[in-house]
Structure formats: structure tokens, C-alpha cells
Write an enzyme that holds these catalytic residues in place. Structure first.
Site, PDB file in Angstrom:
ATOM      1  N   ASP A   1      48.540  55.875  31.286  1.00  0.00           N
ATOM      2  CA  ASP A   1      48.385  56.155  32.726  1.00  0.00           C
ATOM      3  C   ASP A   1      49.707  56.663  33.287  1.00  0.00           C
ATOM      4  O   ASP A   1      50.710  56.722  32.579  1.00  0.00           O
ATOM      5  CB  ASP A   1      47.892  54.899  33.479  1.00  0.00           C
ATOM      6  CG  ASP A   1      48.726  53.655  33.180  1.00  0.00           C
ATOM      7  OD1 ASP A   1      49.810  53.777  32.572  1.00  0.00           O
ATOM      8  OD2 ASP A   1      48.292  52.554  33.554  1.00  0.00           O
TER       9      ASP A   1
ATOM     10  N   ASN B   1      45.527  41.701  38.721  1.00  0.00           N
ATOM     11  CA  ASN B   1      44.225  41.722  39.397  1.00  0.00           C
ATOM     12  C   ASN B   1      43.082  42.083  38.441  1.00  0.00           C
ATOM     13  O   ASN B   1      41.984  42.399  38.878  1.00  0.00           O
ATOM     14  CB  ASN B   1      44.247  42.714  40.576  1.00  0.00           C
ATOM     15  CG  ASN B   1      44.454  44.159  40.118  1.00  0.00           C
ATOM     16  OD1 ASN B   1      44.647  44.426  38.941  1.00  0.00           O
ATOM     17  ND2 ASN B   1      44.403  45.079  41.067  1.00  0.00           N
TER      18      ASN B   1
ATOM     19  N   HIS C   1      43.089  44.629  36.287  1.00  0.00           N
ATOM     20  CA  HIS C   1      42.940  46.048  35.948  1.00  0.00           C
ATOM     21  C   HIS C   1      43.382  46.319  34.515  1.00  0.00           C
ATOM     22  O   HIS C   1      44.145  45.561  33.911  1.00  0.00           O
ATOM     23  CB  HIS C   1      43.665  46.960  36.952  1.00  0.00           C
ATOM     24  CG  HIS C   1      45.155  46.958  36.893  1.00  0.00           C
ATOM     25  ND1 HIS C   1      45.937  47.340  37.966  1.00  0.00           N
ATOM     26  CD2 HIS C   1      46.035  46.650  35.903  1.00  0.00           C
ATOM     27  CE1 HIS C   1      47.211  47.276  37.618  1.00  0.00           C
ATOM     28  NE2 HIS C   1      47.288  46.858  36.378  1.00  0.00           N
TER      29      HIS C   1
ATOM     30  N   GLU D   1      41.469  49.944  38.716  1.00  0.00           N
ATOM     31  CA  GLU D   1      41.510  48.823  39.648  1.00  0.00           C
ATOM     32  C   GLU D   1      40.117  48.216  39.815  1.00  0.00           C
ATOM     33  O   GLU D   1      39.119  48.839  39.426  1.00  0.00           O
ATOM     34  CB  GLU D   1      42.011  49.338  41.013  1.00  0.00           C
ATOM     35  CG  GLU D   1      43.396  49.969  40.982  1.00  0.00           C
ATOM     36  CD  GLU D   1      44.531  48.951  40.954  1.00  0.00           C
ATOM     37  OE1 GLU D   1      44.465  47.979  40.182  1.00  0.00           O
ATOM     38  OE2 GLU D   1      45.500  49.151  41.714  1.00  0.00           O
TER      39      GLU D   1
HETATM   40  P1  PGA Z   1      53.007  44.324  33.441  1.00  0.00           P
HETATM   41  O1  PGA Z   1      51.843  45.252  33.988  1.00  0.00           O
HETATM   42  O2  PGA Z   1      53.014  44.491  31.959  1.00  0.00           O
HETATM   43  O3  PGA Z   1      54.236  44.868  34.089  1.00  0.00           O
HETATM   44  O4  PGA Z   1      52.656  42.935  33.856  1.00  0.00           O
HETATM   45  C1  PGA Z   1      50.597  45.208  33.388  1.00  0.00           C
HETATM   46  C2  PGA Z   1      49.636  45.983  34.232  1.00  0.00           C
HETATM   47  O5  PGA Z   1      49.745  45.948  35.481  1.00  0.00           O
HETATM   48  O6  PGA Z   1      48.734  46.611  33.663  1.00  0.00           O
END
Ligand code: PGA
Length: 245
Positions: A75, A142, A144, A149
Site C-alpha cells: 500500500d 482497527n 484493517h 479500512e
Molecule cells: P504497525 O501498522 O505495524 O505500524 O502497527 C500496522 C497497520 O496499521 O497495518
């Protein structure tokens, strides 16, 4: 809650690999080195963020080699080129610059493209043409996956997305003073087209969302639950993240 008590449909398909926090990076790195030993020209998708960073460092320290592999970034944030929170910048710092040789092929999404829809179609076609052998993913606070999302559908493909406030704030934690409000991401269907999926989850702050991923009904409210519809998913969790399972 014991994992054996989880009877949510599909949850039994998820292979949970729980390791001590100090051994977690080694477990992921060794697995990736093992996969590449069997399949040096594998086509992979890789995440950025805080979670994979120690595993990438370990991969480099252990002599990991992507020089024949095709690598797709999962992404990208809608931020200016060179922003330190951009996924293409993070993957350079956290992985690619640590390796002696560049990947055989390396593909990114371009948020500066004049036609973003066309850019997403181009990316989706390229991923499908390569055929992902492995999708490595992180888990958002959350629920995702990538930047899919809550509300993202099972059949979603690569597209432009609005970020939730939580994800937007999290983008700032990667170092830039600028918050991303939108991004581009492989869709749920794009990720689940991979032959196998590895979900990387660390830290006690992810324990609740990881348990919910196993327990809640499969659906767009918690996109990570869609992993329960894939038959080859390994969850690499450290002990604090797996504490509620
Ligand atoms: P993080 O992010 O590895 O910084 O916790 C993971 C994500 O939001 O997909």
C-alpha cells in the site's frame, strides 16, 4: 480464552504461530529465508510500518536475498514524494537498503500519478499477472489489512481509499509531520489471491484486535476476519499479541 475454545467459522483454518517476543523476528525471517530457498524467484507482497521492521532487520542480518524475487509494496499513503512516512521510503530504510542487492523486480503504487484510478488498475493487473506466492501483511489497530479500512468488502481490489482518523494519526507516528488522509492499497481480494498469507502481529496493544479477528463474524466491519476465508494463513504473533487467545 484458549484457542481450542474458538469455534468461529473459519478460525480453525488460521495457523497461529506464537513465539516469545525475543524470538519473533527470527521466526519470521527464518520462514522467509526458507521460502526463498525453495522459490528464489517468488513473487511477494510486503508491508511497512513498525511491526515488520525487526523481522526485516533480522532477514538482512541472516543474509536474506531478494535478488531474484519480485516484490510488490502492499500500500501507499497519499503523501508527497520523499515524505519519511511514505511506504516506499519506509521499505527502503527498513529493508531494501539493508540488503546487498536490490530485488529482482520492485513495484510500488504512485500516489502522484495523474490518473489514480488508472494507476490502481495497472497495479492490480501487474500483481495478478505475477501471481503472489506470499502476501505478508500487518494488522491495523482497527482491524484493517493494508489500508482496507472497516467497511472494505471481500471482493475489493487495488484502489484509492479514505483513511479513518485513527489510521491517519498512525501515519504521523512513522515520523512525518504530515498526516495522510488517503492512500492506495491492494484490496482484500488482491491479498487473498496469494497462495499463502502471513499476518505479522506484535505487542500487547494488538492483543484485543487479534482476538476479535478470530472471534467476530467474518465481514467488512473487521476486514482482517476475511483471512478466515483463506486456507493457507499463518499468524506470526509474539506472546503479548497472542495473550487473549
Ligand atoms: P504497525 O501498522 O505495524 O505500524 O502497527 C500496522 C497497520 O496499521 O497495518
Amino acid at each position: 480464552m484458549a484457542l481450542s475454545s474458538i469455534s468461529s467459522p473459519g478460525a480453525e483454518l488460521l495457523q497461529l504461530h506464537t513465539v516469545d517476543a525475543e524470538l519473533w523476528a527470527d521466526a519470521v525471517s527464518s520462514s522467509l529465508i526458507g521460502l526463498l530457498a525453495e522459490s528464489p524467484a517468488a513473487c511477494l507482497c510486503v508491508p511497512t510500518g513498525a511491526t515488520p521492521r525487526p523481522a526485516y532487520r533480522r532477514f538482512a542480518d541472516q543474509g536474506g536475498d531478494l535478488s531474484r524475487a519480485t516484490v510488490f509494496l502492499l500500500d501507499e499513503f497519499g503523501l508527497a514524494p520523499g515524505s519519511i512516512s511514505r511506504c516506499d521510503e519506509m521499505i527502503q530504510r527498513d529493508l531494501l537498503e539493508l540488503l546487498p542487492a536490490a530485488p529482482g523486480e520492485f513495484h510500488v503504487l504512485d500516489p502522484q500519478a495523474a490518473d489514480l484510478e488508472a494507476e490502481c488498475r495497472r497495479y492490480e493487473a501487474k500483481v495478478r499477472h505475477g501471481g503472489l506466492e506470499l502476501a505478508i501483511l500487518g494488522l491495523g489497530a482497527n482491524g484493517h489489512l493494508g489500508l482496507n479500512e472497516p467497511g472494505s468488502e471481500r471482493n475489493s481490489i487495488t484502489r484509492v481509499v479514505e483513511l479513518t482518523r485513527e489510521t491517519s494519526e498512525h501515519s504521523e507516528s512513522y515520523g512525518s509531520h504530515e498526516r495522510a488522509t488517503w492512500g492506495m492499497t491492494m484490496g482484500i481480494d488482491t491479498m487473498l489471491s496469494a497462495e499463502r498469507v502471513w499476518l505479522l502481529v506484535t505487542g500487547s496493544h494488538k492483543a484485543e484486535i487479534l482476538a476479535r479477528m478470530f472471534l467476530e463474524p467474518v465481514g467488512p466491519e473487521l476486514p482482517a476476519t476475511f483471512l478466515r476465508e483463506h486456507e493457507n494463513v499463518t499468524v506470526f504473533a509474539d506472546e503479548p499479541a497472542a495473550a487473549l487467545l
